[in-house]
Design a protein around this motif. Structure first.
Motif, PDB file in Angstrom:
ATOM      1  N   MET A 142      49.339 -60.766 -37.385  1.00  0.00           N
ATOM      2  CA  MET A 142      48.150 -61.630 -37.414  1.00  0.00           C
ATOM      3  C   MET A 142      47.911 -62.277 -38.779  1.00  0.00           C
ATOM      4  N   LEU A 143      48.421 -61.661 -39.864  1.00  0.00           N
ATOM      5  CA  LEU A 143      48.074 -62.181 -41.189  1.00  0.00           C
ATOM      6  C   LEU A 143      49.240 -62.176 -42.181  1.00  0.00           C
ATOM      7  N   SER A 144      49.886 -61.014 -42.334  1.00  0.00           N
ATOM      8  CA  SER A 144      50.883 -60.872 -43.408  1.00  0.00           C
ATOM      9  C   SER A 144      52.015 -61.891 -43.294  1.00  0.00           C
ATOM     10  N   LEU A 145      52.584 -62.023 -42.114  1.00  0.00           N
ATOM     11  CA  LEU A 145      53.692 -62.966 -41.929  1.00  0.00           C
ATOM     12  C   LEU A 145      53.232 -64.418 -41.826  1.00  0.00           C
ATOM     13  N   PRO A 146      52.158 -64.698 -41.068  1.00  0.00           N
ATOM     14  CA  PRO A 146      51.767 -66.105 -40.913  1.00  0.00           C
ATOM     15  C   PRO A 146      51.350 -66.789 -42.212  1.00  0.00           C
ATOM     16  N   VAL A 147      50.669 -66.078 -43.117  1.00  0.00           N
ATOM     17  CA  VAL A 147      50.184 -66.752 -44.335  1.00  0.00           C
ATOM     18  C   VAL A 147      51.342 -67.339 -45.150  1.00  0.00           C
ATOM     19  N   PRO A 148      52.287 -66.511 -45.632  1.00  0.00           N
ATOM     20  CA  PRO A 148      53.357 -67.117 -46.442  1.00  0.00           C
ATOM     21  C   PRO A 148      54.271 -68.029 -45.634  1.00  0.00           C
ATOM     22  N   SER A 149      54.421 -67.746 -44.336  1.00  0.00           N
ATOM     23  CA  SER A 149      55.280 -68.598 -43.513  1.00  0.00           C
ATOM     24  C   SER A 149      54.687 -69.994 -43.379  1.00  0.00           C
ATOM     25  N   LEU A 150      53.390 -70.050 -43.091  1.00  0.00           N
ATOM     26  CA  LEU A 150      52.737 -71.357 -42.969  1.00  0.00           C
ATOM     27  C   LEU A 150      52.775 -72.113 -44.292  1.00  0.00           C
ATOM     28  N   VAL A 151      52.532 -71.410 -45.387  1.00  0.00           N
ATOM     29  CA  VAL A 151      52.496 -72.070 -46.694  1.00  0.00           C
ATOM     30  C   VAL A 151      53.871 -72.620 -47.065  1.00  0.00           C
ATOM     31  N   ILE A 152      54.921 -71.801 -46.929  1.00  0.00           N
ATOM     32  CA  ILE A 152      56.246 -72.276 -47.341  1.00  0.00           C
ATOM     33  C   ILE A 152      56.746 -73.355 -46.388  1.00  0.00           C
ATOM     34  N   CYS A 153      56.380 -73.267 -45.103  1.00  0.00           N
ATOM     35  CA  CYS A 153      56.788 -74.309 -44.153  1.00  0.00           C
ATOM     36  C   CYS A 153      56.165 -75.650 -44.537  1.00  0.00           C
ATOM     37  N   GLU A 154      54.884 -75.642 -44.848  1.00  0.00           N
ATOM     38  CA  GLU A 154      54.219 -76.889 -45.223  1.00  0.00           C
ATOM     39  C   GLU A 154      54.770 -77.413 -46.539  1.00  0.00           C
ATOM     40  N   LEU A 155      55.049 -76.515 -47.467  1.00  0.00           N
ATOM     41  CA  LEU A 155      55.574 -76.943 -48.770  1.00  0.00           C
ATOM     42  C   LEU A 155      56.962 -77.576 -48.624  1.00  0.00           C
ATOM     43  N   LEU A 156      57.822 -76.916 -47.832  1.00  0.00           N
ATOM     44  CA  LEU A 156      59.199 -77.405 -47.685  1.00  0.00           C
ATOM     45  C   LEU A 156      59.315 -78.556 -46.695  1.00  0.00           C
ATOM     46  N   GLY A 157      58.419 -78.570 -45.699  1.00  0.00           N
ATOM     47  CA  GLY A 157      58.562 -79.522 -44.616  1.00  0.00           C
ATOM     48  C   GLY A 157      59.368 -78.948 -43.467  1.00  0.00           C
ATOM     49  N   VAL A 158      59.251 -77.642 -43.250  1.00  0.00           N
ATOM     50  CA  VAL A 158      59.903 -76.954 -42.133  1.00  0.00           C
ATOM     51  C   VAL A 158      58.876 -76.792 -41.007  1.00  0.00           C
ATOM     52  N   PRO A 159      59.209 -77.157 -39.770  1.00  0.00           N
ATOM     53  CA  PRO A 159      58.242 -77.009 -38.673  1.00  0.00           C
ATOM     54  C   PRO A 159      57.860 -75.548 -38.451  1.00  0.00           C
ATOM     55  N   TYR A 160      56.545 -75.236 -38.538  1.00  0.00           N
ATOM     56  CA  TYR A 160      56.115 -73.845 -38.377  1.00  0.00           C
ATOM     57  C   TYR A 160      56.370 -73.339 -36.961  1.00  0.00           C
ATOM     58  N   GLU A 161      56.415 -74.244 -35.982  1.00  0.00           N
ATOM     59  CA  GLU A 161      56.646 -73.778 -34.607  1.00  0.00           C
ATOM     60  C   GLU A 161      58.010 -73.095 -34.460  1.00  0.00           C
ATOM     61  N   ASP A 162      58.867 -73.215 -35.462  1.00  0.00           N
ATOM     62  CA  ASP A 162      60.177 -72.540 -35.421  1.00  0.00           C
ATOM     63  C   ASP A 162      60.134 -71.184 -36.117  1.00  0.00           C
ATOM     64  N   HIS A 163      58.912 -70.668 -36.374  1.00  0.00           N
ATOM     65  CA  HIS A 163      58.833 -69.451 -37.196  1.00  0.00           C
ATOM     66  C   HIS A 163      59.494 -68.240 -36.547  1.00  0.00           C
ATOM     67  N   ASP A 164      59.440 -68.128 -35.217  1.00  0.00           N
ATOM     68  CA  ASP A 164      60.105 -66.991 -34.578  1.00  0.00           C
ATOM     69  C   ASP A 164      61.595 -66.992 -34.885  1.00  0.00           C
ATOM     70  N   PHE A 165      62.183 -68.205 -34.905  1.00  0.00           N
ATOM     71  CA  PHE A 165      63.615 -68.326 -35.175  1.00  0.00           C
ATOM     72  C   PHE A 165      63.955 -67.891 -36.599  1.00  0.00           C
ATOM     73  N   PHE A 166      63.242 -68.466 -37.597  1.00  0.00           N
ATOM     74  CA  PHE A 166      63.677 -68.137 -38.968  1.00  0.00           C
ATOM     75  C   PHE A 166      63.188 -66.756 -39.417  1.00  0.00           C
ATOM     76  N   GLN A 167      62.071 -66.290 -38.871  1.00  0.00           N
ATOM     77  CA  GLN A 167      61.643 -64.933 -39.216  1.00  0.00           C
ATOM     78  C   GLN A 167      62.589 -63.890 -38.618  1.00  0.00           C
ATOM     79  N   GLY A 168      63.006 -64.116 -37.377  1.00  0.00           N
ATOM     80  CA  GLY A 168      63.907 -63.174 -36.715  1.00  0.00           C
ATOM     81  C   GLY A 168      65.267 -63.104 -37.403  1.00  0.00           C
ATOM     82  N   ASN A 169      65.806 -64.265 -37.774  1.00  0.00           N
ATOM     83  CA  ASN A 169      67.109 -64.273 -38.447  1.00  0.00           C
ATOM     84  C   ASN A 169      67.010 -63.726 -39.864  1.00  0.00           C
ATOM     85  N   THR A 170      65.881 -63.935 -40.523  1.00  0.00           N
ATOM     86  CA  THR A 170      65.699 -63.347 -41.854  1.00  0.00           C
ATOM     87  C   THR A 170      65.696 -61.827 -41.760  1.00  0.00           C
ATOM     88  N   ARG A 171      65.025 -61.283 -40.746  1.00  0.00           N
ATOM     89  CA  ARG A 171      65.019 -59.818 -40.580  1.00  0.00           C
ATOM     90  C   ARG A 171      66.436 -59.288 -40.375  1.00  0.00           C
TER      91      ARG A 171
END
Length: 400
Positions: A142-171
């Motif tokens: 609810m908080l720990s992952l979404p905060v930095p993910s949303l921030v870095i996505c907006e900073l880089l220009g990466v679509p946040y809707e793909d977060h399941d993909f890049f978070q899963g592969n990072t793990r």
């Protein structure tokens, strides 16, 4: 000492609030220790704070992950092999300075301060969602992952809707439990995804970090597609996984030390210095600060030969009692700014100002808006990432 007698790295954490005992023994026994690493080679391990800073700030130690002597603490070695461009973390000297300078302006204190209102908006929105659900929630989700993910996505220009993909592969990439093929496949998928994204931005750069880099480097005549893909990979992975884990671990530490938490709640001006102690206390990345000697170097009476691999373990260095008295004591007023949780020297973490801002806003907002927050399970029942290259929690059930 024979190969069989040498300690073997990496060592998994067994206590959520202390380094592995093997690391402490190494630091107490001798300045440098020879160990065996997963590929069967040997490497030197540095565990004392002063030595750690010396090695990390000495240009006779290379970050080149393509050097045959570079020590990897996972089977399969270099996850970037096969890449057409070396990532910044694998560069040295002038090449590294030029690459870092190109993007450094995106992470200055002034630039990060300009991002604070948006970070606050993101944190408030996510806590609104938590409160609307009520009962028990998973803080990681609810908080720990979404905060930095949303921030870095907006900073880089990466679509946040793909977060399941890049978070899963990072793990998968960060877990030492996964076999070599799985980790390298995860890296390949992430690089392929980011390569397609960079290709799209080459046609329409837009006003984000990756787009601005394309415009800037083209104007300088130095633009390379694969180099930008490597930069995007490093920033995306480091930009969400590390901060997410520090949010979760920091929350647990503050809830388990209510007297310390009360100081922050009484005076938010204490939060930023307190974060330095939390970073020191957990040192979530203790195995990425490796180097290879390019010439013979003497460190605390031991000669490291050219070509030898060196692993700087940040966790025992940050618990060195000669520098941090009673290191096992979480003291948010310690003044721990000189820790090495972000590394040290030329390769010190590029995004540390952004990480500090995110942690400060999260902790101040979370405990102000939900002052009755508490763990929904005892600490001993929480699922810690003991085997991961980046320490943290898989889930953090909380209630209020």
């Amino acid at each position: 000492m024979t190969t069989a007698e040498k300690p073997v790295l990496p060592v998994a954490r067994t206590c959520p609030f202390a380094p592995p005992e093997e690391y402490t023994r190494m630091r107490e026994d001798q300045a440098l220790t020879q160990v065996s690493i997963p590929d069967g080679k040997h490497a030197w391990v540095v565990t004392r704070h002063e030595d750690a800073r010396r090695v990390l700030n000495d240009r006779r130690f290379s970050s080149n992950r393509f050097h045959p002597g570079y020590p990897f603490l996972v089977e399969g070695g270099n996850p970037f092999r096969g890449s057409q461009a070396r990532p910044m973390i694998s560069m040295d000297a002038a090449e590294h300075s030029a690459a870092r300078k190109s993007v450094l302006g995106e992470f200055t204190v002034k630039r990060v301060d300009a991002l604070r209102p948006r970070i606050q908006e993101i944190v408030d929105g996510l806590i609104d969602d938590m409160l609307s659900i009520g009962g028990e929630v998973d803080l990681v989700d609810m908080l720990s992952l979404p905060v930095p993910s949303l921030v870095i996505c907006e900073l880089l220009g990466v679509p946040y809707e793909d977060h399941d993909f890049f978070q899963g592969n990072t793990r998968k990439f960060a877990s030492r439990d996964n076999v070599e093929e799985e980790r390298h496949a995860a890296v390949g998928r992430l690089r392929s995804y980011l390569s397609d994204l960079v290709t799209a931005k080459e046609a329409d750069p837009g006003d984000d970090l990756l787009g601005r880099q394309i415009v800037k480097l083209r104007a300088e005549g130095t633009y390379e597609h694969e180099a930008l893909v490597s930069l995007a990979f490093s920033l995306l992975v480091a930009g969400h996984e590390t901060t997410a884990n520090m949010i979760s671990l920091g929350t647990v530490a503050l809830l388990e030390n209510p007297d310390q938490l009360a100081k922050i709640q009484a005076d938010p001006g204490r939060t930023l210095p307190a974060i330095e102690e939390l970073l020191r206390y957990f040192t979530i990345v203790d195995a990425v600060t490796a180097r290879v000697a390019t010439e013979d170097v003497e460190i605390s009476g031991t000669t490291i030969r050219a070509g030898d691999g060196v692993v700087v373990l940040g966790y025992p260095a940050n618990w060195d009692p000669d520098v941090f008295a009673s290191p096992e004591r979480l003291d948010l007023e310690r003044g721990a700014r000189h820790h090495v949780a972000f590394g040290f020297g030329p390769h010190q973490c590029l995004g540390q100002n952004l990480a500090r801002a995110e942690l400060q806003i999260v902790f101040d907002t979370l405990f102000r808006r939900i002052p009755t927050l508490k763990l929904a399970k005892p600490v001993d029942d929480l699922a810690f990432k003991d085997e991961a290259a980046i320490y943290g929690l898989y889930q953090l059930p909380v209630t209020w």
